[in-house]
Motif scaffolding. Structure first.
Motif, mmCIF file in Angstrom:
data_model
loop_
_atom_site.group_PDB
_atom_site.id
_atom_site.type_symbol
_atom_site.label_atom_id
_atom_site.label_comp_id
_atom_site.label_asym_id
_atom_site.label_seq_id
_atom_site.Cartn_x
_atom_site.Cartn_y
_atom_site.Cartn_z
ATOM 1 N N SER A 20 -55.260 37.118 15.553
ATOM 2 C CA SER A 20 -54.041 36.317 15.743
ATOM 3 C C SER A 20 -54.130 35.479 17.010
ATOM 4 C CB SER A 20 -52.812 37.229 15.789
ATOM 5 O OG SER A 20 -52.632 37.877 14.549
ATOM 6 N N MET A 21 -54.633 36.073 18.104
ATOM 7 C CA MET A 21 -54.752 35.330 19.356
ATOM 8 C C MET A 21 -55.750 34.176 19.195
ATOM 9 S SD MET A 21 -53.722 34.704 22.359
ATOM 10 C CE MET A 21 -52.793 36.074 23.025
ATOM 11 N N LEU A 22 -56.863 34.414 18.534
ATOM 12 C CA LEU A 22 -57.860 33.372 18.307
ATOM 13 C C LEU A 22 -57.261 32.222 17.509
ATOM 14 C CD1 LEU A 22 -60.781 32.345 18.500
ATOM 15 C CD2 LEU A 22 -61.253 33.612 16.394
ATOM 16 N N GLY A 102 -52.737 47.602 11.937
ATOM 17 C CA GLY A 102 -53.468 46.673 11.077
ATOM 18 C C GLY A 102 -52.856 45.294 10.981
ATOM 19 N N THR A 103 -51.626 45.149 11.439
ATOM 20 C CA THR A 103 -51.014 43.831 11.531
ATOM 21 C C THR A 103 -50.765 43.577 13.016
ATOM 22 O OG1 THR A 103 -48.745 44.649 11.326
ATOM 23 C CG2 THR A 103 -49.879 44.073 9.281
ATOM 24 N N SER A 104 -50.101 42.508 13.308
ATOM 25 C CA SER A 104 -49.759 42.248 14.703
ATOM 26 C C SER A 104 -48.406 41.557 14.776
ATOM 27 C CB SER A 104 -50.854 41.411 15.393
ATOM 28 O OG SER A 104 -51.128 40.240 14.682
ATOM 29 N N SER A 105 -47.901 41.437 15.973
ATOM 30 C CA SER A 105 -46.649 40.706 16.185
ATOM 31 C C SER A 105 -46.859 39.718 17.318
ATOM 32 C CB SER A 105 -45.494 41.656 16.505
ATOM 33 O OG SER A 105 -45.681 42.256 17.766
ATOM 34 N N ILE A 106 -46.098 38.647 17.257
ATOM 35 C CA ILE A 106 -46.091 37.653 18.333
ATOM 36 C C ILE A 106 -44.696 37.662 18.927
ATOM 37 C CG2 ILE A 106 -46.387 35.235 18.958
ATOM 38 C CD1 ILE A 106 -47.857 34.894 16.302
ATOM 39 N N GLU A 107 -44.634 37.819 20.222
ATOM 40 C CA GLU A 107 -43.353 37.795 20.921
ATOM 41 C C GLU A 107 -43.322 36.584 21.840
ATOM 42 O OE1 GLU A 107 -41.208 40.256 24.452
ATOM 43 O OE2 GLU A 107 -42.141 41.447 22.859
ATOM 44 N N LEU A 108 -42.238 35.851 21.782
ATOM 45 C CA LEU A 108 -41.981 34.740 22.697
ATOM 46 C C LEU A 108 -40.973 35.244 23.706
ATOM 47 C CD1 LEU A 108 -42.221 31.633 23.336
ATOM 48 C CD2 LEU A 108 -40.184 31.364 21.897
ATOM 49 N N ASP A 109 -41.276 35.109 24.989
ATOM 50 C CA ASP A 109 -40.386 35.600 26.039
ATOM 51 C C ASP A 109 -40.450 34.627 27.200
ATOM 52 O OD1 ASP A 109 -38.779 37.056 27.742
ATOM 53 O OD2 ASP A 109 -40.099 38.803 27.841
ATOM 54 N N GLY A 110 -39.319 34.092 27.593
ATOM 55 C CA GLY A 110 -39.307 33.168 28.720
ATOM 56 C C GLY A 110 -37.911 32.692 29.055
ATOM 57 N N LEU A 143 -45.854 29.399 13.980
ATOM 58 C CA LEU A 143 -47.035 30.083 14.502
ATOM 59 C C LEU A 143 -47.552 31.096 13.497
ATOM 60 C CD1 LEU A 143 -46.017 30.574 18.250
ATOM 61 C CD2 LEU A 143 -47.475 28.779 17.257
ATOM 62 N N LYS A 144 -46.653 31.819 12.842
ATOM 63 C CA LYS A 144 -47.037 32.786 11.802
ATOM 64 C C LYS A 144 -47.783 32.056 10.680
ATOM 65 C CE LYS A 144 -44.908 35.831 8.305
ATOM 66 N NZ LYS A 144 -45.371 37.167 8.543
ATOM 67 N N ALA A 145 -47.244 30.931 10.225
ATOM 68 C CA ALA A 145 -47.889 30.160 9.156
ATOM 69 C C ALA A 145 -49.285 29.705 9.571
ATOM 70 C CB ALA A 145 -47.023 28.969 8.760
ATOM 71 N N ALA A 146 -49.437 29.271 10.817
ATOM 72 C CA ALA A 146 -50.743 28.822 11.310
ATOM 73 C C ALA A 146 -51.732 29.973 11.363
ATOM 74 C CB ALA A 146 -50.589 28.178 12.697
ATOM 75 N N ILE A 147 -51.281 31.140 11.768
ATOM 76 C CA ILE A 147 -52.162 32.315 11.868
ATOM 77 C C ILE A 147 -52.584 32.800 10.486
ATOM 78 C CG2 ILE A 147 -52.172 34.783 12.456
ATOM 79 C CD1 ILE A 147 -50.526 33.995 14.961
ATOM 80 N N GLU A 148 -51.639 32.782 9.548
ATOM 81 C CA GLU A 148 -51.922 33.344 8.239
ATOM 82 C C GLU A 148 -52.540 32.345 7.265
ATOM 83 O OE1 GLU A 148 -48.194 35.102 7.045
ATOM 84 O OE2 GLU A 148 -48.469 36.811 8.393
ATOM 85 N N ALA A 149 -52.675 31.091 7.668
ATOM 86 C CA ALA A 149 -53.247 30.046 6.789
ATOM 87 C C ALA A 149 -54.699 30.306 6.477
ATOM 88 C CB ALA A 149 -53.095 28.677 7.444
#
Length: 149
Positions: A20-22, A102-110, A143-149
């Motif tokens: 996901s980070m890549l 086996g999955t991951s999450s993305i958190e936006l914090d700011g 971002l999810k769509a971009a990662i899972e594309a």
């Protein structure tokens, strides 16, 4: 800080945290023009009779992984500033990618600062923060769509 509002949301994505980070790095790199400036359209969905209608604004976005700290490999610094004038605030924060079975999450914090000074703070307290939350949710979906594309 006075006038700063915290914004925090998260979304689950398919794939490992490393993958996901890549893909996040690749996504933000793909936004760069030949001058190295990355731009992204942020959307604010509207609730009303016209389904799917959204307000949007192009922002200059900077997203990068801090280097040199092994413990920060799941972290990306992110900032954006609206192009031109408008009601979108500037934002400064982090994207955190976490592993979850086996999955991951993305958190936006700011944090962001509402535009227009005191009047903007009143607007933010009334409805602006809900708009910011909706915008963050839409960004995380992108971002999810971009990662899972």
């Amino acid at each position: 800080m006075r006038g700063m509002t915290r914004l925090r949301d998260a979304i689950s994505v398919d794939g490992s945290a490393e993958q996901s980070m890549l893909r996040l790095e690749q996504f933000f790199e793909s936004l760069r023009d030949r001058n190295g400036v990355a731009r992204l359209r942020l959307r604010v969905p509207t609730n009303g009779p016209a389904d799917g209608l959204a307000l949007d604004r192009e922002v200059r976005v900077e997203a990068r992984r801090p280097r040199g700290e092994a413990s920060l490999n799941d972290l990306m610094l992110i900032t954006w500033v609206p192009e031109g004038t408008g009601v979108f605030p500037a934002f400064e924060g982090i994207l955190i990618v976490r592993s979850e079975n086996g999955t991951s999450s993305i958190e936006l914090d700011g944090t962001y600062t509402a535009p227009f000074g005191t009047a903007g703070q009143v607007f933010d307290a009334a409805i602006g923060h809900r708009i910011a939350e909706s915008t963050a949710r839409e960004l995380l979906k992108d971002l999810k769509a971009a990662i899972e594309a």
